[in-house]
Scaffold this active site. Sequence first.
Site, PDB file in Angstrom:
ATOM      1  N   THR A  37       0.868  -1.182   0.000  1.00  0.00           N
ATOM      2  CA  THR A  37       0.000   0.000   0.000  1.00  0.00           C
ATOM      3  C   THR A  37       0.901   1.226   0.000  1.00  0.00           C
ATOM      4  O   THR A  37       2.088   1.129   0.317  1.00  0.00           O
ATOM      5  CB  THR A  37      -0.888   0.038   1.258  1.00  0.00           C
ATOM      6  OG1 THR A  37      -0.018   0.110   2.393  1.00  0.00           O
ATOM      7  CG2 THR A  37      -1.749  -1.198   1.376  1.00  0.00           C
TER       8      THR A  37
ATOM      9  N   LYS B 185     -15.870  16.403  10.771  1.00  0.00           N
ATOM     10  CA  LYS B 185     -16.781  16.189  11.896  1.00  0.00           C
ATOM     11  C   LYS B 185     -17.218  17.539  12.442  1.00  0.00           C
ATOM     12  O   LYS B 185     -16.492  18.190  13.172  1.00  0.00           O
ATOM     13  CB  LYS B 185     -16.100  15.345  12.972  1.00  0.00           C
ATOM     14  CG  LYS B 185     -15.764  13.976  12.448  1.00  0.00           C
ATOM     15  CD  LYS B 185     -15.153  13.075  13.486  1.00  0.00           C
ATOM     16  CE  LYS B 185     -14.746  11.765  12.828  1.00  0.00           C
ATOM     17  NZ  LYS B 185     -13.353  11.659  12.466  1.00  0.00           N
TER      18      LYS B 185
ATOM     19  N   TRP C 164     -21.341  14.279  10.558  1.00  0.00           N
ATOM     20  CA  TRP C 164     -20.309  14.093   9.540  1.00  0.00           C
ATOM     21  C   TRP C 164     -20.690  14.781   8.230  1.00  0.00           C
ATOM     22  O   TRP C 164     -21.823  14.679   7.775  1.00  0.00           O
ATOM     23  CB  TRP C 164     -20.093  12.601   9.260  1.00  0.00           C
ATOM     24  CG  TRP C 164     -19.380  11.880  10.360  1.00  0.00           C
ATOM     25  CD1 TRP C 164     -19.011  12.408  11.561  1.00  0.00           C
ATOM     26  CD2 TRP C 164     -18.975  10.511  10.373  1.00  0.00           C
ATOM     27  NE1 TRP C 164     -18.387  11.457  12.323  1.00  0.00           N
ATOM     28  CE2 TRP C 164     -18.351  10.277  11.611  1.00  0.00           C
ATOM     29  CE3 TRP C 164     -19.060   9.475   9.457  1.00  0.00           C
ATOM     30  CZ2 TRP C 164     -17.822   9.039  11.969  1.00  0.00           C
ATOM     31  CZ3 TRP C 164     -18.541   8.241   9.801  1.00  0.00           C
ATOM     32  CH2 TRP C 164     -17.928   8.021  11.046  1.00  0.00           C
TER      33      TRP C 164
HETATM   34  P1  ADP Z   1      -3.201   3.475  -1.556  1.00  0.00           P
HETATM   35  O1  ADP Z   1      -3.667   4.790  -2.108  1.00  0.00           O
HETATM   36  O2  ADP Z   1      -2.918   3.497  -0.091  1.00  0.00           O
HETATM   37  O3  ADP Z   1      -2.216   2.747  -2.386  1.00  0.00           O
HETATM   38  P2  ADP Z   1      -5.204   1.952  -2.754  1.00  0.00           P
HETATM   39  O4  ADP Z   1      -4.668   2.303  -4.074  1.00  0.00           O
HETATM   40  O5  ADP Z   1      -5.379   0.558  -2.364  1.00  0.00           O
HETATM   41  O6  ADP Z   1      -4.414   2.559  -1.603  1.00  0.00           O
HETATM   42  O7  ADP Z   1      -6.508   2.789  -2.575  1.00  0.00           O
HETATM   43  C1  ADP Z   1      -7.612   2.349  -1.858  1.00  0.00           C
HETATM   44  C2  ADP Z   1      -8.460   3.497  -1.433  1.00  0.00           C
HETATM   45  O8  ADP Z   1      -8.710   4.405  -2.498  1.00  0.00           O
HETATM   46  C3  ADP Z   1      -9.829   3.074  -0.986  1.00  0.00           C
HETATM   47  O9  ADP Z   1      -9.806   2.560   0.321  1.00  0.00           O
HETATM   48  C4  ADP Z   1     -10.611   4.367  -1.121  1.00  0.00           C
HETATM   49  O10 ADP Z   1     -10.405   5.218  -0.031  1.00  0.00           O
HETATM   50  C5  ADP Z   1      -9.991   5.000  -2.327  1.00  0.00           C
HETATM   51  N1  ADP Z   1     -10.822   4.733  -3.497  1.00  0.00           N
HETATM   52  C6  ADP Z   1     -10.644   3.810  -4.437  1.00  0.00           C
HETATM   53  N2  ADP Z   1     -11.591   3.886  -5.376  1.00  0.00           N
HETATM   54  C7  ADP Z   1     -12.416   4.892  -5.018  1.00  0.00           C
HETATM   55  C8  ADP Z   1     -13.611   5.484  -5.570  1.00  0.00           C
HETATM   56  N3  ADP Z   1     -14.135   5.065  -6.700  1.00  0.00           N
HETATM   57  N4  ADP Z   1     -14.168   6.501  -4.886  1.00  0.00           N
HETATM   58  C9  ADP Z   1     -13.652   6.955  -3.737  1.00  0.00           C
HETATM   59  N5  ADP Z   1     -12.534   6.457  -3.183  1.00  0.00           N
HETATM   60  C10 ADP Z   1     -11.926   5.443  -3.810  1.00  0.00           C
END
Ligand code: ADP
Length: 552
Positions: A192, A444, A449
Amino acid sequence: MTSPLYGQMMDVPLLASSLLSHAARYFGDTEIVSRRIEGDIHRYTYRDCEKRAKQLAQALIALGVQPGERIGTLAWNGYRHLECYYGTTGMGAVCHTINPRLFPEQIAFIVDHAEDAYVFFDMTFAPLVDIVAPQCPKVKGWIALGDASCIREHLGDMEVPLFSYETLVTAQDGDYAWPVFDERTASFLCYTSGTTGHPKGALYSHRSTVLHAYGAALPDAMSASAGDAILPVVPMFHVNAWGIPHAAPLVGAKLVFPGKDLDGKSLYELMEAEGVTFSAGVPTVWLGLLNYMKEAGVRFSTLRRTVIGGSACPPAMLRAFEDQYGVEVIHAWGMTEMSPLGTLAHLNFRQKARSPEEQRKSREKQGHVIFGVDMKVVGDDGRELPWDGRSFGDLHVRGPWVIDRYFRSDESPLVDGWFPTGDVATIDADGFMQITDRSKDVIKSGGEWISSIDLENIAVSHPQVAEAACIACAHPKWTERPLIVAVLRPGATVTREELRAFYEGKVAKWWMPDDVVFADELPHTATGKLQKLRLRELYRDYVLPGVAEHPA
Ligand code: ADP
């Protein structure tokens, strides 16, 4: 062991190599086209790809790579990266894709934590390798994705144990049968982004990879088919390009890889030249493409649909693609810990009978799960909230391609067998999920929220706003109130007051942003998402209008 209760069907393990073998055998002449970092267009077929992936597997064995060992990749979307995907996992090693946009210290941490035995890299990343290699003593060799002459010419002064990919691959004959092993064997490793703390590794299995590929290809997911030419803009270095390198061979679709040039013009030209019908990427990339198309006054001749996810797809973007260019947008949500697909916004039979406005409202949400993912939203007491489209809660998921625990960690992240995603969401009566925020980004205000995503979407629907972020700003009475940070389009004249007034009638009064500030640009993470943490730091001392002094 056999049991009298067992069915009597073949016990064939689900292995990643079988995806490529299937494509090579049944779609052997289907093309894989790549814009190379060398600048030219490379084309070959699934048949050629499997042969070279096998040669690579042989080369890895010749280097002494053992099943289970991690092999890193620092590479753009291209045919050699695809060979790395299948060559490593096919012989039983783990393909560890590394995001080159991370900070060098994070990359060094990841390579070291994963204990990568070798790392493949595109030559554009040579300066990066030079920086991180001294901090990665466990790596036995760095394999440049090019031939020996290229390396001599461009990487002559690198001081790391260096190999030429082409030399290694072409030394082998490809006469190799993919080994058959337990489908629970690790396949891919992906960290991640680690916006807070160290990056954490999600270790997929062959079983989860193949099941996810089936899921991704479904009509109500990416709807991939042999009739498609798919261009994944979403990078292969992050969450396996949303599974496209597995779903495309599963259905036999043509693959088109854009390499390192992800600007609007380059993408548009490649899509047109190769007859691309389907693409997938994050909103920031599409913003570049839409801007280019508007300026150049051009249209798509073959692109039919695109999956947009990774962060919320602004409704204005969905409208631009569909109303101006006739390209269907499928909004999708997922995360590294979910391989990554979770939900996609395809309408069901009943929804399609509703008014166009209602249909669009549903399609702006993140959508419905595909089989393989189970989800629920829970309140503070851990109890599941109703599917009323209004009750916000923490989004939890489970399923065969959802993480059980992080790589080399003994602690389980699960709560009662469910993975808490860190997202806040609602689910409506149609089972459509809508993300309102990351739990750490939600505003918040007086115990209630406010969704930062909703307020951002309204800002970017203003014709003069290019990009916008909504962050919580400290407030003495309400604890937090929304502040909009907006980047305007060139030549824009809109004022702060006009932009605030733009929210009137679009949100409840208490959701109205307290202030709007303008910035030249917004910070993004390595995966192209708004870096809200950084923005909150930048505006930590900002005093909202009507507030005598900062509460801190
Ligand atoms: P990172 O950015 O830490 O590498 P990821 O690429 O796994 O993590 O991203 C996951 C996160 O991205 C989700 O938990 C969510 O918060 C956000 N995300 C992914 N797709 C969407 C979407 N269509 N709308 C809103 N948020 C999204």
